[in-house]
Design an enzyme around this catalytic site. Structure first.
Site, PDB file in Angstrom:
ATOM      1  N   ASP A  11       0.759  -0.985  -0.282  1.00 16.26           N
ATOM      2  CA  ASP A  11       0.242   0.401  -0.081  1.00 16.26           C
ATOM      3  C   ASP A  11       1.284   1.375  -0.002  1.00 16.26           C
ATOM      4  O   ASP A  11       1.182   1.887   0.823  1.00 16.26           O
ATOM      5  CB  ASP A  11      -1.088  -0.198   1.152  1.00 16.26           C
ATOM      6  CG  ASP A  11      -2.427   1.247   1.027  1.00 16.26           C
ATOM      7  OD1 ASP A  11      -2.433   1.518   0.141  1.00 16.26           O
ATOM      8  OD2 ASP A  11      -2.920   0.447   2.121  1.00 16.26           O
ATOM      9  N   GLU A 106      -2.476   0.255  -4.260  1.00 18.78           N
ATOM     10  CA  GLU A 106      -2.525  -1.256  -3.639  1.00 18.78           C
ATOM     11  C   GLU A 106      -2.894  -2.792  -4.741  1.00 18.78           C
ATOM     12  O   GLU A 106      -2.989  -2.651  -5.635  1.00 18.78           O
ATOM     13  CB  GLU A 106      -4.275  -1.193  -2.547  1.00 18.78           C
ATOM     14  CG  GLU A 106      -3.947  -2.042  -2.115  1.00 18.78           C
ATOM     15  CD  GLU A 106      -4.621  -1.799  -1.016  1.00 18.78           C
ATOM     16  OE1 GLU A 106      -5.252  -2.974  -0.154  1.00 18.78           O
ATOM     17  OE2 GLU A 106      -6.185  -0.501  -1.652  1.00 18.78           O
TER      18      GLU A 106
END
Length: 470
Positions: A11, A106
């Site tokens: 992320d 992500e």
């Protein structure tokens, strides 16, 4: 569930805002908020400096301005973010053939499938190597979670933020989850969390103690059974490569049930815009539009419409989602909305633009007048005197009629180039003037100059790379 922590979740840290800070030396270390700047705009991403003031994603932009009045407020540059995302995804692809992107910033990676990790030590080494490669390639930082399942890997990456790595050993999942809030589990938003709290369940261990039958009674068969398994740390979902994706969707759960029909319609249109953004980022189009509505009583309805051919046009998806909403009773309130596109393809059928126009014309038959609906992203073009915003939206813009002169608009944060001063970015515009700061990602903070909005020496520019090569 795996015996080794070979599922990696990446992320990127405050991705949009971090990219803006990296490209604009004068904003480094300062609060930056990226999103729609109009009266109904929402925050897409806030830098960590802005988060200290309480600003967070999905917050109304008006509220963000009250909390952090001195922050820099910028319109998103999605093509720029997408170019960085492509660099990151390429690095992930070197680790494994199984990469599952969730958004621009992500993704999950199956390290075992790539042969780069089969135990904790090799998994940690692969994660640290990835973080170093991302920093060297993009100039940005990402946080990495490693675990034996997707759910726990995502929890680990959240704990690693910002700019860290957390590895959770398989076999420790239940112990890890037990004291945590129920909100840590996927699918438990504010509304579901409150529903569980009223039933006396606030921690994950409470869910396990309540048992599957009680959760099914409260939340329904599918949701209750799934939540019970996750509460025990069980998640056997595989990492699915992007080429296997069958649909693209986005959804939002609201802190307070929505009752106002106009607000519900607005949220559906906003979700449609976000969904198309993800669809385009994946390089696909789709022909079936899906609307998901979870009502006040937790009943969930889905409605779908199949078009004559695939599309990635936001107007087409927005209108189709709006038509589907008309068939849903929202009288008692809505706690969740979602918009998806399925039946994915790698091309777009151009005559769907004509279809959208025909549908709109048909809907207008017999009407006394037409009402224009402006999306949140389009409102970002209007701005106010304080922000001096006259720029067009980064997500969507309204094309002028062919016979009208094209007016140049200057959106805060967007790139420009001046014939004399070189590359810069728009700080703001209004009353016929545009203010530009001239600097580059590798320069010192630059000087600010003001020009007439129609200055012939000032033109829209291309985003510069964050890392200088050569």
């Amino acid at each position: 569930m795996r015996a080794a922590p070979t599922i990696l979740h990446l992320d990127m840290d405050a991705f949009f805002a971090a990219a803006e800070q990296a490209s604009k030396p004068s904003l480094r270390g300062k609060p930056v908020v990226v999103g729609g700047l109009g009266p109904r705009g929402v925050v897409a991403t806030a830098s960590y400096e802005a988060r200290r003031f309480g600003v967070h994603s999905a917050m109304p932009m008006g509220q963000a301005r009250r909390l952090a009045p001195n922050a820099a407020y910028l319109v998103p540059r999605f093509s720029f973010y997408r170019s960085i995302s492509e660099q990151v995804m390429e690095l992930l692809g070197r680790l494994s053939p199984l990469v599952e992107p969730l958004s621009l910033d992500e993704a999950f990676v199956d390290l075992d499938a790539g042969g780069v990790a089969d135990d904790s030590a090799s998994a940690r080494a692969a994660g640290e190597r990835l973080r170093a490669d991302i920093l060297a390639t993009t100039g940005l930082t990402g946080s990495v979670g490693l675990a034996g399942s997707k759910m726990i890997a995502k929890i680990a990456s959240e704990e690693a933020k910002p700019d860290g790595l957390v590895l959770i050993e398989p076999g420790t999942e239940r112990e890890l989850l037990a004291p945590r809030s129920v909100r840590i589990l996927p699918g438990v938003g504010p509304a579901t969390g409150e529903h569980l709290r009223r039933a006396g369940m606030t921690t994950v261990s409470d869910l396990v103690e309540a048992g599957e039958d009680e959760l099914v009674r409260l939340l329904g068969r599918a949701h209750g059974a799934s939540l019970y398994l996750m509460a025990q740390g069980y998640d056997d979902r595989p990492v699915v490569a992007e080429r296997d994706a069958k649909s693209v969707s986005v959804e939002d759960t609201f802190d307070v049930d929505l009752h106002d029909r106009v607000r519900i319609r607005f949220e559906v249109e906003r979700l449609a815009e976000r969904c198309v953004g993800r669809l385009r980022a994946s390089g696909h189009s789709g022909r079936t539009i899906v609307l998901k509505v979870r009502r006040f009583d937790f009943s969930t309805l889905t409605r779908s419409e199949t078009l004559r051919g695939p599309t990635d046009d936001p107007g087409v998806v927005r209108e189709a989602a709006g038509r589907l909403l008309e068939a849903v009773d929202t009288t008692g309130g809505v706690r969740l909305l979602g918009v998806g596109v399925s039946g994915l393809a790698d091309y777009t059928q151009e005559d769907l633009f004509a279809q959208a126009e025909a549908d709109a014309a048909h809907a207008a038959e017999g009407a006394v007048g037409a009402v224009a609906t402006v999306s949140a992203s389009e409102e970002g073009a209007e701005g106010d005197a304080g922000a001096a915003v006259t720029g067009a939206s980064a997500v969507a813009s309204v094309e002028p009629e062919a016979h009208e002169p094209v007016e140049r608009r200057w959106a805060p944060g967007h790139d420009v180039r001046h014939a004399v001063y070189g590359a810069g970015w728009v700080q703001g515009s209004g009353v016929g003037r545009v203010t530009v700061r001239f600097e580059e990602p590798w320069s010192e903070p630059g000087r600010v100059r003001t020009f007439a909005v129609d200055d012939p020496e000032l033109e829209p520019g291309e985003a510069l790379p964050l890392v200088r090569r050569g």
